[in-house]
Scaffold this motif. Structure first.
Motif, PDB file in Angstrom:
ATOM      1  N   ALA A  28       0.837  -1.198   0.000  1.00  0.00           N
ATOM      2  CA  ALA A  28       0.000   0.000   0.000  1.00  0.00           C
ATOM      3  C   ALA A  28       0.876   1.254   0.000  1.00  0.00           C
ATOM      4  N   GLY A  34     -18.662  10.496  -4.511  1.00  0.00           N
ATOM      5  CA  GLY A  34     -17.451  10.320  -5.310  1.00  0.00           C
ATOM      6  C   GLY A  34     -16.429  11.408  -5.010  1.00  0.00           C
ATOM      7  N   THR A  52     -17.056   9.819  -0.094  1.00  0.00           N
ATOM      8  CA  THR A  52     -16.874   9.201  -1.418  1.00  0.00           C
ATOM      9  C   THR A  52     -18.016   8.239  -1.728  1.00  0.00           C
ATOM     10  N   ASP A  53     -18.477   7.516  -0.714  1.00  0.00           N
ATOM     11  CA  ASP A  53     -19.562   6.559  -0.930  1.00  0.00           C
ATOM     12  C   ASP A  53     -20.761   7.202  -1.626  1.00  0.00           C
ATOM     13  N   ASP A  61      -6.136   4.985 -12.358  1.00  0.00           N
ATOM     14  CA  ASP A  61      -7.294   5.788 -11.964  1.00  0.00           C
ATOM     15  C   ASP A  61      -6.996   6.586 -10.692  1.00  0.00           C
ATOM     16  N   TYR A 112      -5.458   7.476   1.129  1.00  0.00           N
ATOM     17  CA  TYR A 112      -6.827   6.977   0.936  1.00  0.00           C
ATOM     18  C   TYR A 112      -6.959   6.294  -0.430  1.00  0.00           C
ATOM     19  N   THR A 150      -7.156  10.464 -10.363  1.00  0.00           N
ATOM     20  CA  THR A 150      -8.037  11.078  -9.364  1.00  0.00           C
ATOM     21  C   THR A 150      -7.268  12.048  -8.475  1.00  0.00           C
ATOM     22  N   VAL A 158      -5.260  -0.971  -3.271  1.00  0.00           N
ATOM     23  CA  VAL A 158      -4.833  -2.291  -2.776  1.00  0.00           C
ATOM     24  C   VAL A 158      -6.016  -3.180  -2.416  1.00  0.00           C
ATOM     25  N   THR A 159      -7.182  -2.594  -2.236  1.00  0.00           N
ATOM     26  CA  THR A 159      -8.367  -3.434  -2.069  1.00  0.00           C
ATOM     27  C   THR A 159      -9.116  -3.578  -3.400  1.00  0.00           C
ATOM     28  N   HIS A 160      -8.460  -3.178  -4.462  1.00  0.00           N
ATOM     29  CA  HIS A 160      -8.975  -3.398  -5.822  1.00  0.00           C
ATOM     30  C   HIS A 160     -10.341  -2.758  -6.049  1.00  0.00           C
ATOM     31  N   GLN A 161     -10.514  -1.601  -5.445  1.00  0.00           N
ATOM     32  CA  GLN A 161     -11.716  -0.832  -5.732  1.00  0.00           C
ATOM     33  C   GLN A 161     -11.439   0.247  -6.777  1.00  0.00           C
ATOM     34  N   LEU A 162     -10.160   0.432  -7.100  1.00  0.00           N
ATOM     35  CA  LEU A 162      -9.772   1.469  -8.053  1.00  0.00           C
ATOM     36  C   LEU A 162      -8.423   1.045  -8.633  1.00  0.00           C
ATOM     37  N   ALA A 204     -13.641   8.512   3.377  1.00  0.00           N
ATOM     38  CA  ALA A 204     -14.376   7.246   3.517  1.00  0.00           C
ATOM     39  C   ALA A 204     -15.876   7.505   3.628  1.00  0.00           C
ATOM     40  N   LEU A 243      -7.854   2.263  -1.659  1.00  0.00           N
ATOM     41  CA  LEU A 243      -8.807   1.771  -2.664  1.00  0.00           C
ATOM     42  C   LEU A 243      -8.096   0.887  -3.695  1.00  0.00           C
TER      43      LEU A 243
END
Lengths: 479, 479, 479
Positions: free
Chosen positions: B24, B415, B411-412, B460, B446, B464, B452-456, B408, B450
């Motif tokens: 990370a 964005g 963004t939910d 990207d 932050y 961003t 390293v948890t493969h959300q982005l 956290a 995202l």
């Protein structure tokens, strides 16, 4: 509902609560090692001084570990076990008291329901470290574990004073009623064979609220104890000052107060005298608004007295007591249904803080069960007012996760020096070391997170951890 | 209270604020590297334009770094240092102003009390990067560091304009009173040797509240500045429109407003005219309820004007100013006891948003000091209304930890594109790069979480991060 | 506003949402693997039973994936796309309905604005797993992706029943009006070729609030459906009991109720009869206070009926519906501007809980969109009352990050057994597996965090994960 029947090993891990990342974990270990064996300072709790003074063996395992612990009771109750089956006397008379062994079986059967909770976390440490258990409780081993604990309780090593030593307790503050004679404290102080400090704490919640049914009784008992007529408000204030002096003579350094809200608007002398007089007629003598005004004024007076006599003022508003009236009626108070209310400090404490917030020597420790006030109110108040200290998370939030959130929320505004240090707030004597250990680990984890993100040097972290465990509670509570 | 006497090296770590996990951390580094050297866009702050225009050397170290910074003041005050010992003029006349060197010593002695706080975090970067210090302040090195900083301040490299360049500031918005002639802004704009943008921001809080003692004075001054009679409410509105035009001509793209609550219910023309007329008699001419109604209406008018003239509307309600009256009396405002109140947007802003929430070109940036509204109110509002932008954490919560919580939470629902980008909101000119750097690091951390948890994806994330630092503030603030 | 024009690969990572630390990640993977393929139990959602019963092919991609999904709509709207351009019929008549392909282009152009949001997270999984897409939507590939999805929708494998099987759905609860004849449910139950369970849920929000314009109509329709005169309050209660029986006969195990607040104070029979009678005159027949009192009483009656007939009572108060009146007028409800209000349970639910909180068999599942109540109210209530279950995060907070915060906040007080298990609450049929998978991953990540900090053994974590996915929703919802 599940029944826990398999047996699994119980072995608290030496690295528990430390961060997963190996680098952060190593730092947390270093920080924790520096404080692991420091003496326990417990400036706020509910152990009975007579327990230490009398030094009698503890009763059976359930009566020690289950029935009096409302953390344990509430979760078993939530999972369908009636309080009557957990050893609480049923005033309805419908159920006889169960045998302690039966109570223990209920706990063991529901052990799974505690998975992941902080109650199980510290219970595990306690069962392992104090009673030498090596298996998780389960339906299978319930009787055997009950017997093992019972046998241990019969040994001298598990008498209260022996535990006081082996737990490494240096200071233990109790909580005591305003008319208490503090005989047990006096006995301990006079006993050359006991070298620990067991200090009383002055708590007189009933005095604040003239709409309580027991208000007249408590006010009268303070009059008796002090020899000062409490029929007038001035008399009550004089008697309270007298009783506080008595507590100070017996070692007290602090008061404690739980109220519904932190309102602190003072009344004129005429007005408070008038409400006091009216309340002498009984709870119906005052309106609800008058009772609230009287209570808010009394909180102001409490601070005034602390400024005079130097007792640290602890305040924990925001608990709605006895939410479920049928349970209160049947099983009495402290049965798991005191619940957190919305917290508020900045507005309601304004009169008190305008008067005393910058007075040298005045210490006001604010506790909450509503986490939302940590970053919004308590941190900012403790970050400006010399008098205000941010109390450790307490009761519903005295958990590893919440301690982390508290530090993250409060440190930003108030740093570490304006916090209270951990308080265990417990009746469960045998859980004291497990809970303090938990706090030391949680703080080590938080400090390690600052170190590995290079917000704090490792030496500074070790130094800060020592302050949290030792200097800070000493300074905050004037020990 | 501790005295910080040992001396330890000060060397901000290149990976500070990045996650501990090596994977990370590597991502965070990549993301941060892409934005580290981008120009600073500072769309909301409190630096005086005259500081840049005049380009005079800064005064002594304490007068630059301690006395005017209420972040630093409040924490020293909380730890027992009186404001009179920190260089704040004592209106009671009891204390003469201390020497700057004395003030610096107080800071140095209490450096330990800042451990783990964001104030120390950015102060460290500032002391190191701007003044070249290589040791933490301490009682031992206080005088020596004071001298070093003082010597540095005498050099041309530390003049305000030279710093503007070396800080890499592209845009700096100031905050200015409604009757301000913006002479310093004009001088800067006319000066071919200065190529930065220093923009005024229209702030007229006093106009909102006719119960304020200074309301009449401010309203009259706007009349004078605009040449429009502000004796009537229509006159005031016309004069405000005129002044806003004047600000726009001098480069302004935004207004800023701080009010106690975000109520925005409009009044009828008759009713607001009536309250305005009554308020001409002085604060006692209007009831408390009338003053609030007038203020709520004015917030509605403010939006109406923004819709007309295109100025971005910034709103930061929910600060209780001057909590401690004795301190206000003795030391004036901005002395550390403005405190967060409970936040609310969804209900109180409804009238304003029903009228203008979907009007093209209208931008409303919402700031809060109550974190609980991020996921409950600001995120959802910015996640529906085209006009609404979720303002960056500010003041008590402009910290690495709170920036993470903000991202956290917001963004939910909203964005990144509906956020404001970082604002430093500072009077402390020399802290600007340290604070923007902190925000870039916190956002990189932050975004890395995202990735390293493969959300982005990592690309990207880099894209961003660039948007957050550059495109987003430009778009949000119409720069 | 940005236009997303570059094309990047879309490949949901097998380890997504797991912690970055390799050790923690390995545990999360083990925990997740144990539940990944377990059947989906969806006890709360908004899919139409007729969709499954009729088993017709889905309409075009936009009408399936964009227009009906208010999560997607609101974020596009926030970024400047009008609802008329997203396929919502414009009652003002100003705009004709766009072609589905045009709507899809809007989504594709704004794909960047979804970066980092949970909507994009589950949308990615859905596009990849259900429709086989391998690129992120972009302006470049919009038409091609639209065609691919359209082609897929024409195949038998993407018919609703085939998806029911391939999604692995075991139980799907729908939400149905009180007068619904449940014909689709009956058809499914009678169809031997369909082996899944599709259960109705009784939802009658309109009945609670006599100030609603549709109250009389709904009350009358219940009278018709039940054949019981609902002109009196006793009649309405009898008719509701009848309809609940009808739902139970068709498989229902639960009711669902959304109200503005959780007030539950009962009225006397006389008083509720009186308000009911007055409301028969239309919404203006009752005062606002009477309407609220009636609603609070009805919530109490609802619990009373659940105690009688065993239907699980779901409650999700605290949503302010249709915040932006002009949008409601032009585009109707469910268009993205229902917004979270401040949550409260402990105080308002007290009458209901005093009456039924410990009644065996009564299940009350509490949902919230205000996170602050998780640790302050819902956790503590579920941690004492046998009847109370802490509902999963929902709507604005059904996100990976918020699920983590929910677990951290609720587990402390209520453990896992007093939670609800995940609910998808969705109208978007094709998103069901992606959302349940997200929850399983998020819970695996949370459980892994307990394991690596040694608060829970790995076997216990696996066991707990299985309970969360299977036993807990079955027990909570009586499936």
């Amino acid at each position: 509902m599940s029944s826990t029947s398999t047996t699994t090993p119980l072995a608290p891990h030496p690295d528990r609560l430390f961060p997963a990342d190996p680098g952060a974990r190593a730092v947390a270990r270093t920080v924790y090692d520096a404080v692991r064996d420091l003496p326990i300072i417990s400036p706020h709790g509910h152990v009975d001084a007579a327990l230490i003074a009398d030094d009698q063996p503890f009763p059976d395992p359930a009566a020690l570990l289950v029935t009096p612990d409302h953390y344990v009771l509430r979760l078993l109750h939530a999972n369908g076990v009636g309080l009557q089956d957990l050893g609480r006397p049923d005033h309805s008379g419908a159920h006889p008291l169960p045998d302690g062994r039966e109570v223990w079986r209920r706990l063991a059967e529901h052990w799974d329901d505690f998975a992941g909770t902080p109650v199980r976390y510290w219970f595990e440490t306690e069962l392992h470290d104090v009673f030498g258990l090596t298996e998780h409780p389960s339906a299978t081993n319930a009787d055997e574990q009950y017997d093992r604990i019972a046998a241990a309780l019969a040994t001298p090593a598990l008498r209260p004073r022996a535990l006081f030593d082996s737990f490494g307790i240096e200071v233990l503050a109790t909580t005591d009623g305003p008319a208490d004679d503090l005989a047990a404290h006096a006995r301990l102080a006079a006993d050359p064979s006991f070298t620990g400090r067991v200090l009383p704490t002055f708590r007189a919640d009933a005095v604040f609220d003239p709409s309580r049914p027991d208000w007249r009784h408590v006010v009268a008992s303070i009059g008796e104890a002090s020899g000062i007529d409490t029929g007038t408000h001035d008399g009550l204030l004089a008697a309270l000052r007298d009783r506080r002096r008595y507590f100070i003579e017996h070692g007290a350094t602090a008061t404690d107060t739980g109220v519904l809200d932190a309102g602190s608007t003072p009344l004129s002398a005429t007005e408070r005298a008038r409400i006091h007089a009216a309340a002498q007629q009984g709870p119906s003598g005052v309106t609800a608004a008058e009772a609230v005004a009287y209570r808010h004024d009394m909180l102001f007076r409490w601070a005034e007295m602390s400024v005079e006599d130097g007792l640290v003022m602890q305040l924990h508003p925001g608990v709605l007591r006895n939410h479920h009236a049928p349970t209160l009626e049947r099983f009495g108070p402290d049965t798991g249904h005191d619940l957190p209310a919305v917290g508020a400090f900045t507005e309601p404490l304004r009169p008190l803080l305008e008067a005393f917030g910058t007075t040298p020597g005045f210490h006001l420790v604010l506790f909450t069960v509503d986490e939302t006030v940590f970053s919004r109110e308590i941190g900012p108040l403790a970050g400006f007012y010399p008098a205000v200290y941010a109390g450790a998370p307490w009761w519903f939030i005295d958990t590893p996760a919440a301690i982390g959130r508290y530090r993250a929320a409060v440190t930003d505004s108030a740093g570490f020096t304006k916090t209270s240090g951990f308080i265990d707030d417990t009746r469960a004597y045998c859980s004291i070391p497990a809970r303090h250990d938990m706090a030391r680990r949680a703080d080590a984890a938080y400090l390690a997170s600052l170190v590995v993100t290079h917000q704090l040097g490792e030496e500074d972290a070790v130094h800060t951890a020592r302050r949290i465990v030792s200097d800070i509670p000493r300074a905050t509570f004037k020990l």
